[in-house]
Design a protein around this motif. Sequence first.
Motif, PDB file in Angstrom:
ATOM      1  N   THR A 110       0.869  -1.176   0.000  1.00 45.15           N
ATOM      2  CA  THR A 110       0.000   0.000   0.000  1.00 45.15           C
ATOM      3  C   THR A 110       0.903   1.223   0.000  1.00 45.15           C
ATOM      4  OG1 THR A 110      -0.056   0.225   2.403  1.00 45.15           O
ATOM      5  CG2 THR A 110      -1.724  -1.223   1.395  1.00 45.15           C
ATOM      6  N   LEU A 111       0.335   2.373  -0.308  1.00 38.97           N
ATOM      7  CA  LEU A 111       1.120   3.610  -0.266  1.00 38.97           C
ATOM      8  C   LEU A 111       1.730   3.822   1.119  1.00 38.97           C
ATOM      9  CD1 LEU A 111      -1.253   5.892  -2.352  1.00 38.97           C
ATOM     10  CD2 LEU A 111       1.081   5.240  -2.988  1.00 38.97           C
ATOM     11  N   GLU A 112       0.965   3.502   2.142  1.00 34.75           N
ATOM     12  CA  GLU A 112       1.439   3.686   3.520  1.00 34.75           C
ATOM     13  C   GLU A 112       2.615   2.773   3.857  1.00 34.75           C
ATOM     14  OE1 GLU A 112      -2.832   4.930   3.279  1.00 34.75           O
ATOM     15  OE2 GLU A 112      -1.759   3.146   2.650  1.00 34.75           O
ATOM     16  N   GLU A 113       2.716   1.629   3.203  1.00 37.26           N
ATOM     17  CA  GLU A 113       3.786   0.663   3.475  1.00 37.26           C
ATOM     18  C   GLU A 113       5.076   0.956   2.713  1.00 37.26           C
ATOM     19  OE1 GLU A 113       1.042  -3.324   4.208  1.00 37.26           O
ATOM     20  OE2 GLU A 113       1.679  -2.827   2.173  1.00 37.26           O
ATOM     21  N   MET A 114       5.026   1.856   1.753  1.00 35.86           N
ATOM     22  CA  MET A 114       6.200   2.114   0.907  1.00 35.86           C
ATOM     23  C   MET A 114       7.297   2.859   1.662  1.00 35.86           C
ATOM     24  SD  MET A 114       4.484   3.124  -2.713  1.00 35.86           S
ATOM     25  CE  MET A 114       3.310   2.013  -3.473  1.00 35.86           C
TER      26      MET A 114
ATOM     27  N   MET B 158      -5.874  16.396  -6.004  1.00 32.17           N
ATOM     28  CA  MET B 158      -5.006  15.892  -7.063  1.00 32.17           C
ATOM     29  C   MET B 158      -5.884  15.443  -8.228  1.00 32.17           C
ATOM     30  SD  MET B 158      -2.087  16.351  -5.708  1.00 32.17           S
ATOM     31  CE  MET B 158      -0.822  15.364  -6.442  1.00 32.17           C
ATOM     32  N   PRO B 159      -5.418  15.655  -9.459  1.00 30.66           N
ATOM     33  CA  PRO B 159      -6.226  15.210 -10.604  1.00 30.66           C
ATOM     34  C   PRO B 159      -6.362  13.692 -10.628  1.00 30.66           C
ATOM     35  CG  PRO B 159      -4.061  15.956 -11.325  1.00 30.66           C
ATOM     36  CD  PRO B 159      -4.155  16.267  -9.865  1.00 30.66           C
ATOM     37  N   SER B 160      -7.388  13.206 -11.302  1.00 36.86           N
ATOM     38  CA  SER B 160      -7.660  11.768 -11.311  1.00 36.86           C
ATOM     39  C   SER B 160      -6.534  10.962 -11.949  1.00 36.86           C
ATOM     40  CB  SER B 160      -8.981  11.479 -12.021  1.00 36.86           C
ATOM     41  OG  SER B 160      -8.927  11.955 -13.348  1.00 36.86           O
ATOM     42  N   SER B 161      -5.694  11.586 -12.757  1.00 37.93           N
ATOM     43  CA  SER B 161      -4.574  10.872 -13.380  1.00 37.93           C
ATOM     44  C   SER B 161      -3.367  10.738 -12.461  1.00 37.93           C
ATOM     45  CB  SER B 161      -4.153  11.585 -14.670  1.00 37.93           C
ATOM     46  OG  SER B 161      -3.692  12.893 -14.378  1.00 37.93           O
ATOM     47  N   CYS B 162      -3.363  11.411 -11.316  1.00 39.28           N
ATOM     48  CA  CYS B 162      -2.240  11.359 -10.374  1.00 39.28           C
ATOM     49  C   CYS B 162      -1.981   9.914  -9.955  1.00 39.28           C
ATOM     50  CB  CYS B 162      -2.550  12.218  -9.156  1.00 39.28           C
ATOM     51  SG  CYS B 162      -1.381  12.005  -7.793  1.00 39.28           S
ATOM     52  N   SER B 163      -0.758   9.484 -10.039  1.00 34.90           N
ATOM     53  CA  SER B 163      -0.424   8.091  -9.718  1.00 34.90           C
ATOM     54  C   SER B 163      -0.693   7.753  -8.260  1.00 34.90           C
ATOM     55  CB  SER B 163       1.030   7.802 -10.081  1.00 34.90           C
ATOM     56  OG  SER B 163       1.169   7.890 -11.486  1.00 34.90           O
ATOM     57  N   TYR B 164      -0.464   8.699  -7.356  1.00 34.03           N
ATOM     58  CA  TYR B 164      -0.794   8.453  -5.951  1.00 34.03           C
ATOM     59  C   TYR B 164      -2.302   8.249  -5.797  1.00 34.03           C
ATOM     60  CZ  TYR B 164       3.887  10.168  -4.843  1.00 34.03           C
ATOM     61  OH  TYR B 164       5.240  10.343  -4.773  1.00 34.03           O
ATOM     62  N   ARG B 165      -3.065   9.100  -6.447  1.00 32.04           N
ATOM     63  CA  ARG B 165      -4.518   8.981  -6.358  1.00 32.04           C
ATOM     64  C   ARG B 165      -4.994   7.671  -6.977  1.00 32.04           C
ATOM     65  NH1 ARG B 165      -9.091  13.555  -7.793  1.00 32.04           N
ATOM     66  NH2 ARG B 165     -10.872  12.211  -7.382  1.00 32.04           N
ATOM     67  N   ARG B 166      -4.443   7.326  -8.139  1.00 37.38           N
ATOM     68  CA  ARG B 166      -4.834   6.075  -8.798  1.00 37.38           C
ATOM     69  C   ARG B 166      -4.580   4.879  -7.893  1.00 37.38           C
ATOM     70  NH1 ARG B 166      -5.272   5.899 -14.702  1.00 37.38           N
ATOM     71  NH2 ARG B 166      -4.678   3.737 -14.387  1.00 37.38           N
ATOM     72  N   LEU B 167      -3.399   4.821  -7.269  1.00 40.16           N
ATOM     73  CA  LEU B 167      -3.094   3.701  -6.374  1.00 40.16           C
ATOM     74  C   LEU B 167      -3.981   3.735  -5.135  1.00 40.16           C
ATOM     75  CD1 LEU B 167       0.802   3.432  -6.582  1.00 40.16           C
ATOM     76  CD2 LEU B 167      -0.920   1.978  -7.671  1.00 40.16           C
TER      77      LEU B 167
ATOM     78  N   GLU C 215      -6.935   4.778  -4.934  1.00 35.85           N
ATOM     79  CA  GLU C 215      -8.276   4.365  -5.338  1.00 35.85           C
ATOM     80  C   GLU C 215      -8.300   2.949  -5.915  1.00 35.85           C
ATOM     81  OE1 GLU C 215      -9.450   7.538  -7.989  1.00 35.85           O
ATOM     82  OE2 GLU C 215      -9.811   8.933  -6.314  1.00 35.85           O
ATOM     83  N   GLY C 216      -7.158   2.263  -5.910  1.00 33.88           N
ATOM     84  CA  GLY C 216      -7.100   0.886  -6.391  1.00 33.88           C
ATOM     85  C   GLY C 216      -7.089   0.733  -7.898  1.00 33.88           C
TER      86      GLY C 216
END
Length: 167
Positions: A13-17, A102-111, A113-114
Amino acid sequence: MSEKQAPFWETKTLEEMSDKEWEAICDGCAKCCLHKFIDDETVDELAPTAVIFEGEQVHYTNIVCSLLDTKACSCTRYEERTKLVPDCVKLTKDNLGDIFYMPSSCSYRRLHEGRGLPSWHPLLNKGKKSKMHQLGMSVRNKVVYDHDVELDAFEDYIALWPLEDID
């Protein structure tokens, strides 16, 4: 025969990185450097916000911070950016819940949101941003600096292209 290990963004997950992995998730599109606002008719003065209410929408402009290298789509003073520009977006593990700006294309947002990384992400393209630029997913050749425009007329600079998200 050894089995190929899945990439870290598919197993963590983002939190685990780690910090290095977290930084690598940034696709370098520089859309986070766009000036944005929330249209709120109950407020007379524009101010940075950390909240969005039901029915409100983030509007993106094609105006960017003067610290942005618009060709490379990277901050020229990355380590100092939040000191030099107090309302600079700094996405962290602690404020992921505020990812609405953040825009919907943001990689953080994409991850978050699954949705996984987009096919144009540098991690999927040998570390290169060229596919992202070719597909128009970065700010390259689309922006003006905030010191070159009258910020009171920000409505004249509303841009819809930051909302584009492919694959």
